[in-house]
Structures are given as C-alpha cells and as structure tokens.
Design a protein around this motif. Structure first.
Motif: not given
Length: 408
Positions: A46-49, A74-80, A124-126
């Motif tokens: 996940t992208p908490e960086a 945007t670095f929002t992959f898996y950011a759900s 991305s997928q959830t």
C-alpha cells in the motif's frame, strides 16, 4: 536531429493527444521500486509512502518524467479504504485513505508541472470484491478515491490491475462520473479473466462500460501482454467498437506463468531479479507494441526509469524528440567507443546488443519455474479479507497447504 525536450507546446488532454497521433509513454512500477528502496512494505503493497516519505515518491516520479514519461500515475495503487485496513494494516486508522490519496495527487501534479506530462488518478481491485461484497459496497470504495481525484483535478482516470472484468466495469462506471477520460487495464493473460471471460469479451465489456482506453497491465511480461491485447483488439473489431489501446506489462520474463501470472511464481516477490528484461528487450517491446497499434505504452512492476527511457528512445523518430535522460545514454551503446578496454569498445554497436543472450551467472540454474497453482479466486474462503492481522493458526494452515500443493 532530435530535440531533447519539446518546448512551447500547448498542453492537451489525453484523448486530444491520442487523436493527434501522439505516442503516450506511461511510467513504471512504484510499489516494487519503492519496496526495494525501503519505502514500501511487501505484502500489503500500500502507498502510505505518499505521506510518510513524500520525497521518495516525488523523486521516482521525477526520474520517470526525465526518462520520457508523458503520464504520471498518482501513487494510489491499493489506496482504497478497505485495503488500507486489511489484515492488520494501520494506514486507514493512523493516516486515513483520504490523506494518502490527496498527497499522491499533489506530488504527481507537482512533478508533472515540471514537464509536459499528464496526471492519471488510479484505482485498483479491492479486498471488498474478493470478499464478495455487493456492487454498491465496492462502488462506494471507488467513489471515495474519485472524490479526491475530482478535488485535485487530475487529467484523466485509470482503473488498473483488475483480475475480474466485472469489478473493472464497476470501477469504470464510477470513474465516468468525473466527466474525465477513463482508461481500464486488466491484469490478465490470453486466457482471459479469472472468471473465464475471454480477453476479447473483456475489452468489449470495458468499452461498453464507458472506457475510452483499454488494455492490460502487470502480471505478465511484454510478449504475453501483447498477445492478450491482440485478442482484445480483435474482440473490439468484431463488435465494431473503437478504443485506444494501452500496454503496461511487467519488466520480468514470465513464459512459465499460468493464468494468474507472476504472483504464482515461486520467486515472487523477492527473487525475481534474474527475470528482469534488459533495456534492449524494452526496445523490442516498444516497437512490437507500436506495430500492433498501441499508442499508450508504459510499464508496471519491475519497470525502472531506464526501461522507460528505452521505450522513448525506440520511438524517438515517431515522437520527434528524445528524453532528457538520453543526454547520458548514446544510442545502442555507442558511448562505449570511449571505453578504455578494446573488447568493450567493440560492443559499441546495435548488432552486438540486439543478438546478445544474457547469461544468468548461476551454474545449473533453472530456466523455468513451476508456478503455485492453488486455483482460488473470488469467493474462496482463503480470499475473504479481514481487518485483523493474519493469525499464527491461519499462517500455519497456509504453510501446510503450500507443502501439499508444491510437494515439499
């Protein structure tokens, strides 16, 4: 003679650029690159960086821009929100999905403004879909990210990394609410999605859902991905539908992967380096993608800036310019003519690098692997997600299954 950078260009939107015949070059893989650099944890990915280490994210964006990327995702992959609280993940509670997504948009826009680049807001997928939550629940997850993208005014939307076309359709439906262009990529191979929908039918369904740009990303190497996109293209032609095509494959060779891709390889994720494509193989990928009619060409996991530079250099004639990063990289190794060793100077030619078959350096090394084929997909009890961290008993159960499946 090529210009290093284009100047005095009127910034246009994605669809206008594609309609004009421009080749759009995407960026590369952020989670893998930042994991190797010590800013992302493997497992949750996940992208908490974006909040914890913004300069690391900013610098990687900048390197891709310098290498030739005309889109910064945007670095929002898996950011759900559901992913950020899945299996003991602390991010949603301690930081919040909104802050992670907002920071990702701000960083991408800041760097994009340094050049001629567009910003893509990505979902991305959830875990919710894999756990068989309802369409309403899953769309609500996407909508939270969309609210941030609208607030931050990204240039277009991208639904990426979906194993099931149904969930990707739901994502497209939500992203279309923005009024911005929408692209959609599936992480599937030539066999189609994990529910058995063919690659051609997947493309048709995505376009009918509203996507103007369709293709594949991740899970497979360029050769496999282009085979899949060819099937998608044929499906669209048979249905008399039109869409722009996008390819963003892995930077790893995966000829031995099965339907679920590189996640099934025993080397995933910590021992994939021997499979990395060379920059010269990226030239071949870029040319093959272009010849197939793909005009949005980028990469996913394993793609570093020098891979993107190779794409930009291969397509320099079509684009009319070279990226800034090519100032320190002469075509096909011609800079080696300056080397002190004569046998290295002899390698300053395209013919040498085009024909080279790299060695692994490992005596008796295996050429292929046996993938882990567990055969689980949406609805299987082992895929049902939970907020609590994975327990020791759950891990022991997985270890025992691994012994049975792999014959250990």
């Amino acid at each position: 003679m090529f210009l290093w950078l284009r100047h005095e260009i009127l910034l246009q939107g994605l669809l206008e650029r594609l309609a004009s015949g421009e080749v759009i070059i995407g960026d590369g893989g952020f989670v893998f690159a930042l994991e190797k650099r010590g800013y992302v944890k493997a497992g949750p990915w996940t992208p908490e960086a974006t909040v914890e280490y913004p300069e690391a994210v900013r610098q990687l964006h900048r390197e891709f821009l310098r290498a030739g990327s005309t889109v910064l995702q945007t670095f929002t992959f898996y950011a759900s929100d559901d992913k950020l609280q899945n299996r003991g993940n602390y991010v949603e509670q301690k930081i919040s999905g909104q802050k992670v997504n907002e920071a990702a948009c701000d960083i991408a826009r800041e760097v994009a403004n340094e050049g001629d680049a567009l910003v893509a807001g990505g979902v991305s997928q959830t875990p919710s879909y894999l756990s068989c939550k309802s369409e309403t629940d899953v769309k609500a997850i996407f909508r939270k990210q969309l609210d941030v993208f609208i607030k931050k005014n990204v240039d277009f939307m991208l639904a990426e990394y979906f194993e099931h076309v149904e969930e990707a359709e739901w994502a497209v439906h939500v992203l279309k609410e923005s009024g911005k262009p929408v692209g959609a990529t599936l992480c599937i191979g030539p066999e189609g999605d994990l529910a058995g929908v063919s690659a051609g039918d997947c493309a048709v369904r995505l376009v009918k859902a509203g996507a103007e740009l369709v293709g594949v990303n991740c899970h497979f190497d360029p050769t496999t991905c282009l085979k899949t996109i060819k099937l998608m293209k044929e499906g669209l032609e048979a249905a008399h539908l039109k869409a722009y095509l996008i390819a963003q494959p892995l930077a790893y060779h995966t000829p031995d992967c099965n339907k679920q891709g590189f996640i099934d390889l025993p080397e995933f994720p910590f021992a994939l380096e021997p499979r990395i494509l060379t920059r010269w193989e990226m030239h071949k990928y870029a040319r093959a993608a272009y010849d197939l009619g793909i005009r949005y060409i980028g990469g996913c996991c394993g793609f570093e800036p020098y891979h993107i530079r190779a794409i930009a250099e291969e397509l320099a004639a079509e684009r009319g310019f070279l990226p800034v990063a090519s100032e320190k990289h002469d075509a096909w190794g011609s800079g080696l003519a300056m080397h002190t060793k004569p046998w290295v100077r002899a390698r300053a030619q395209q013919a040498y690098w085009e024909k080279l078959v790299p060695a692994s350096g490992r005596p008796y090394s295996a050429s292929l692997s046996k993938p882990d084929s567990w055969g689980v997909t949406r609805g299987d009890k082992d895929l049902i997600q939970q907020k609590e961290i994975t327990t020791e008993n759950q891990l022991k159960e997985m270890f025992e299954k691994q012994k049975i499946v792999s014959g250990m």
